[in-house]
Scaffold this motif. Structure first.
Motif, PDB file in Angstrom:
ATOM      1  N   ILE A 204      38.008 -17.065 -12.197  1.00 59.98           N
ATOM      2  CA  ILE A 204      39.229 -17.729 -12.673  1.00 59.98           C
ATOM      3  C   ILE A 204      40.115 -17.990 -11.462  1.00 59.98           C
ATOM      4  O   ILE A 204      40.423 -17.065 -10.704  1.00 59.98           O
ATOM      5  CB  ILE A 204      39.970 -16.860 -13.705  1.00 59.98           C
TER       6      ILE A 204
ATOM      7  N   ALA B  28      43.748 -19.233 -10.373  1.00 61.25           N
ATOM      8  CA  ALA B  28      45.108 -19.485 -10.871  1.00 61.25           C
ATOM      9  C   ALA B  28      45.890 -20.268  -9.834  1.00 61.25           C
ATOM     10  O   ALA B  28      45.912 -19.903  -8.651  1.00 61.25           O
ATOM     11  CB  ALA B  28      45.812 -18.175 -11.180  1.00 61.25           C
TER      12      ALA B  28
ATOM     13  N   ALA C 251      42.331 -24.019 -18.178  1.00 60.56           N
ATOM     14  CA  ALA C 251      43.009 -23.270 -19.238  1.00 60.56           C
ATOM     15  C   ALA C 251      44.515 -23.396 -19.037  1.00 60.56           C
ATOM     16  O   ALA C 251      45.019 -23.246 -17.918  1.00 60.56           O
ATOM     17  CB  ALA C 251      42.590 -21.802 -19.211  1.00 60.56           C
ATOM     18  N   GLY C 252      45.203 -23.680 -20.091  1.00 55.37           N
ATOM     19  CA  GLY C 252      46.649 -23.912 -20.012  1.00 55.37           C
ATOM     20  C   GLY C 252      46.946 -25.345 -20.385  1.00 55.37           C
ATOM     21  O   GLY C 252      46.336 -26.278 -19.866  1.00 55.37           O
TER      22      GLY C 252
ATOM     23  N   LEU D  74      37.203 -26.038 -22.395  1.00 49.88           N
ATOM     24  CA  LEU D  74      37.274 -24.579 -22.360  1.00 49.88           C
ATOM     25  C   LEU D  74      36.367 -23.971 -23.434  1.00 49.88           C
ATOM     26  O   LEU D  74      35.688 -22.950 -23.187  1.00 49.88           O
ATOM     27  CB  LEU D  74      38.722 -24.127 -22.566  1.00 49.88           C
TER      28      LEU D  74
ATOM     29  N   SER E  36      43.198 -22.079 -14.076  1.00 48.37           N
ATOM     30  CA  SER E  36      44.254 -21.806 -15.062  1.00 48.37           C
ATOM     31  C   SER E  36      45.635 -21.879 -14.433  1.00 48.37           C
ATOM     32  O   SER E  36      45.804 -21.809 -13.215  1.00 48.37           O
ATOM     33  CB  SER E  36      44.058 -20.422 -15.690  1.00 48.37           C
TER      34      SER E  36
ATOM     35  N   ALA F 169      48.695 -19.283 -18.921  1.00 50.06           N
ATOM     36  CA  ALA F 169      47.400 -18.735 -19.320  1.00 50.06           C
ATOM     37  C   ALA F 169      47.104 -17.403 -18.644  1.00 50.06           C
ATOM     38  O   ALA F 169      46.646 -16.454 -19.300  1.00 50.06           O
ATOM     39  CB  ALA F 169      46.301 -19.754 -19.008  1.00 50.06           C
TER      40      ALA F 169
ATOM     41  N   HIS G 255      45.457 -13.752 -24.676  1.00 50.59           N
ATOM     42  CA  HIS G 255      44.951 -15.126 -24.721  1.00 50.59           C
ATOM     43  C   HIS G 255      43.982 -15.258 -25.894  1.00 50.59           C
ATOM     44  O   HIS G 255      43.131 -14.394 -26.118  1.00 50.59           O
ATOM     45  CB  HIS G 255      44.256 -15.482 -23.410  1.00 50.59           C
TER      46      HIS G 255
END
Length: 771
Positions: free
Chosen positions: A444, A446, A472-473, A499, A514, A524, A533
């Protein structure tokens, strides 16, 4: 000796026996003040006899009065002490012989004072005698006597010693208004020069400057945000009858601003001058430069006839259009796409866009050419020789503009503390490729929602290592779609998936990009760290890459998120461990000097930084040859005025923070802009919660304390809100609580209940304590 002469002698003996008798006889003061017609005739005759001496007595009245006061010092001192103890405007009762003695000692000056004394009696007659001014048969004769004796004016010391003395109404009418007791009013010729102060709409001083119109020989620059802080960038530029705005950014709330979703600039200066407003110019598409647009467009729309003009590069405008579409404001703006080298004229101001490198593609500096001179706003920039997306900074165009002469440079300063130059984005590209290659679980990444470069890097690395990419988000999804539509992202077929699709794949096949690199409470990553989540879970073997540096003020929130990810068993890679996971998009010290050397400005103004950044930039600028007094440290709302040969900081306009308070992520229809004036119009509710630090179990509360609420919100509504909040907290899964996320959910749960009961939006202030 007849009876009248004997009566005068008795009065004279009484006056010489001591001044302490006067207060004893003042009990019936109102009746004593009533003028006696016979005594007035005798007194008037004495005044005409004293008026016979030549003009010299009247011209030297002040000296005569001073001599008389010196001869009668003991009695005069006693009299002055008694008068100081009396309220202002109250007269000391005196016998007729006392008045005659004072007249004989004062010469022409006594005539003036006696006339004023009688005038004071005349002014008090309407109150004492039912308002009948005609009871005194010698009123006209007294007026003439006063006019004859008006030549001798009492000195300043004499006026101060007689605070209750009545002044001539024609000469001193303005002195009678709002006069403080026992203080001589200042004469007009003594009044100091006063500059006209700004006025509130309701009257009174505000501390703000009232700016009048200017010609094309003056240039005003007013930062409305982005100085003394990081974020919320906005600058107003005015020349002649034309005003443009540079950027319209927002700022994340800090630790002490929980309950608020976003902070945006106050644009009162613009809304009060909509006749001269020409448009908004954007340097690039990061939130701290475009995030305020959904909230300021309605304010501008209500004041202007047509659509709001917005100018920017294609990617920045794509992000803006997506924001405005969600807020149902897409029909209220008129967007104009520009490229590097494009010039747009707004009356006396011509804007020229200059390509620079940043952590996001299509970033620009903006040069504003005016009759006064050229100023340059660098925006966010660095000199990256190997950018991952786009071309390097257009140094040739910068140098060309500098050769034509730059009046002032407004420079980004947030990385002035860092020596050397900022590393290239290629360093991050290589590091992400390395981490994805060695990870055994899902990865992931960010980052900022608008950081398309990170999605581009993830796609390249995932393709190389046989993985798929998803985002994601909600804001990340929207921006990725814009970049795909505009061609900034062009992945091979099947590499970029939804997703839901990627979560059906094995963990070793997943790369998720994310939001939440700044610890945003509803982003997220924060929800993943809190175990809240709805789709994404992390655990042992997963790798989390935080590809961003904490914005000043967000350090604690980011640290809290990282701590919770470690508790879940994930491997977290962030800049403190490995600098390669993120490089800044802002220039280091050497690059800041380079910009000055390319443009060779006469003045420099540091922006986009906290006060220490701006102060350090001043030292850096002097090292490049800029005079220290030519480095202007701005403040929010501070007015900087330029002419061809000068620069001055002149006062402040209304500016500051507007707090955006909205109900949930999709609550745009119920968004409230809270200012100083309306912050508590709907009241406020303080919600106190105590949680177990390890398990997240509710230990104490929730307790709601409210003040100033809508009349429809009674104790029953508050109890219902408390029960709803308790149910929400009890439904949470056991585990370490995410501090910011709990506060956000608290605000949403309480706000929904109160809104349902009253259609009002009180300010909700959650206080979450972990034990």
């Amino acid at each position: 000796m007849d009876a009248q002469d004997k009566n005068q002698q008795d009065n004279r003996q009484n006056s010489e026996s001591g001044s302490e008798q006067a207060p004893k006889r003042s009990g019936n003061r109102r009746r004593r003040r009533r003028p006696n017609p016979e005594s007035q005739q005798e007194q008037q005759g004495q005044q005409h006899q004293e008026a016979a001496p030549d003009q010299r007595n009247r011209e030297q009245g002040n000296r005569g009065q001073q001599g008389a006061d010196t001869e009668q010092r003991p009695e005069g001192q006693s009299r002055r002490r008694r008068q100081r103890r009396r309220p202002a405007g109250e007269q000391q009762p005196q016998s007729q012989d006392q008045q005659s003695q004072r007249q004989a000692g004062a010469g022409g000056q006594q005539q003036s004072r006696q006339g004023k004394q009688q005038d004071g009696n005349r002014q008090q007659q309407p109150r004492q005698q039912g308002g009948d001014r005609n009871r005194n048969p010698n009123l006209n004769q007294q007026k003439q006597s006063r006019r004859g004796g008006q030549q001798g004016e009492a000195t300043r010391e004499q006026q101060e010693s007689r605070p209750g003395q009545q002044h001539h109404p024609q000469q001193n009418e303005h002195r009678q208004l709002n006069r403080r007791p026992l203080r001589r009013p200042r004469r007009e010729d003594e009044a100091p020069e006063r500059r006209p102060g700004p006025q509130r709409q309701g009257g009174g001083q505000t501390g703000y400057s009232v700016l009048g119109p200017i010609g094309t020989d003056t240039l005003r620059v007013i930062p409305l945000g982005g100085v003394g802080e990081v974020g919320k960038n906005m600058t107003a530029v005015e020349c002649g009858s034309d005003i443009v705005l540079l950027d319209a950014g927002g700022k994340f709330p800090e630790e002490d601003q929980r309950g608020i979703d976003l902070i945006i600039p106050d644009i009162t200066f613009i809304t009060e001058r909509m006749r001269n407003f020409r448009g908004i110019l954007l340097t690039h598409g990061h939130e701290d430069h475009i995030g305020a647009l959904p909230y300021i467009i309605p304010q501008l729309r209500d004041k202007m006839k047509g659509r709001v003009p917005i100018y920017g590069t294609p990617l920045a405008l794509g992000f803006v259009e997506r924001k405005l579409l969600e807020a149902r404001l897409e029909q209220e703006v008129e967007v104009h796409s520009v490229e590097s080298g494009t010039k747009v004229t707004f009356g006396s101001i011509t804007a020229e866009f200059i390509h620079v490198t940043h952590s996001i593609p299509d970033a620009c500096s903006i040069a504003l050419h005016t009759p006064v001179g050229t100023i340059v706003d660098t925006g966010d920039f660095k000199f990256d020789p190997t950018p991952v997306m786009g071309e390097p900074t257009d140094e040739k165009l910068l140098k060309k503009i500098g050769q034509n002469g730059i009046l002032a440079l407004f420079s980004d300063t947030v990385r002035v503390e860092i020596a050397g130059s900022t590393p290239s984005e290629k360093v991050v590209h290589d590091k992400i490729d390395e981490e994805i290659g060695k990870s055994k679980g899902q990865v992931i990444i960010a980052t900022f929602a608008s950081n398309i470069s990170r999605i581009h890097m993830a796609l390249h690395a995932a393709e190389k290592h046989g993985r798929k990419v998803a985002v994601a988000g909600r804001s990340m999804e929207q921006n990725a779609r814009v970049a795909l539509d505009l061609g900034y992202l062009d992945p091979p077929e099947g590499l970029f998936v939804s997703l839901e699709e990627i979560l059906r794949m094995p963990k070793e096949k997943r790369v998720i990009v994310s939001t939440g690199s700044q610890g945003e409470v509803s982003a997220a990553l924060a929800r993943i760290a809190a175990g809240e989540h709805p789709k994404v879970r992390v655990g042992r073997g997963d790798t989390i890459i935080v590809s961003a540096s904490p914005i000043p003020g967000n350090e604690n929130t980011v640290s809290h998120t990282i701590n919770n990810l470690f508790r879940l068993g994930a491997d977290v890679v962030y800049s403190a461990l490995d600098r390669g996971v993120h490089v800044s998009g802002h220039a280091g010290r050497d690059e800041l000097k380079r910009m000055i050397q390319l443009l060779k400005p006469t003045y420099v103004v540091p922006i986009h930084g906290e006060y220490r950044h701006m102060s350090l930039y001043r030292d850096l600028a002097t090292q490049t040859g800029i005079r220290r007094d030519h480095v202007l440290l701005p403040e929010i709302g501070g007015v900087i005025e330029f002419t061809k040969n000068s620069a001055n900081q002149r006062g402040r306009v209304k500016a500051g923070n507007i707090l955006v308070d909205r109900l949930g992520e999709r609550g745009g229809g119920q968004t409230v802009l809270r200012t100083r004036e309306n912050l508590t119009d709907d009241g406020f509710v303080v919600v106190t919660i105590v949680l177990d630090r390890q398990t997240g179990e509710l230990i104490g509360g929730p307790d709601l304390v409210a003040k100033g609420l809508n009349k429809n919100l009674n104790d029953g509504a508050l109890k219902e809100a408390e029960r709803e909040l308790r149910r929400m907290l009890d439904r949470r899964k056991e585990g370490t609580p995410q501090y910011g996320y709990v506060m956000q959910r608290t605000k949403e749960a309480v706000g929904k209940v109160l809104y349902r009961h009253s259609r009002s939006r009180p300010l909700i202030l959650p206080v979450v304590t972990e034990l």
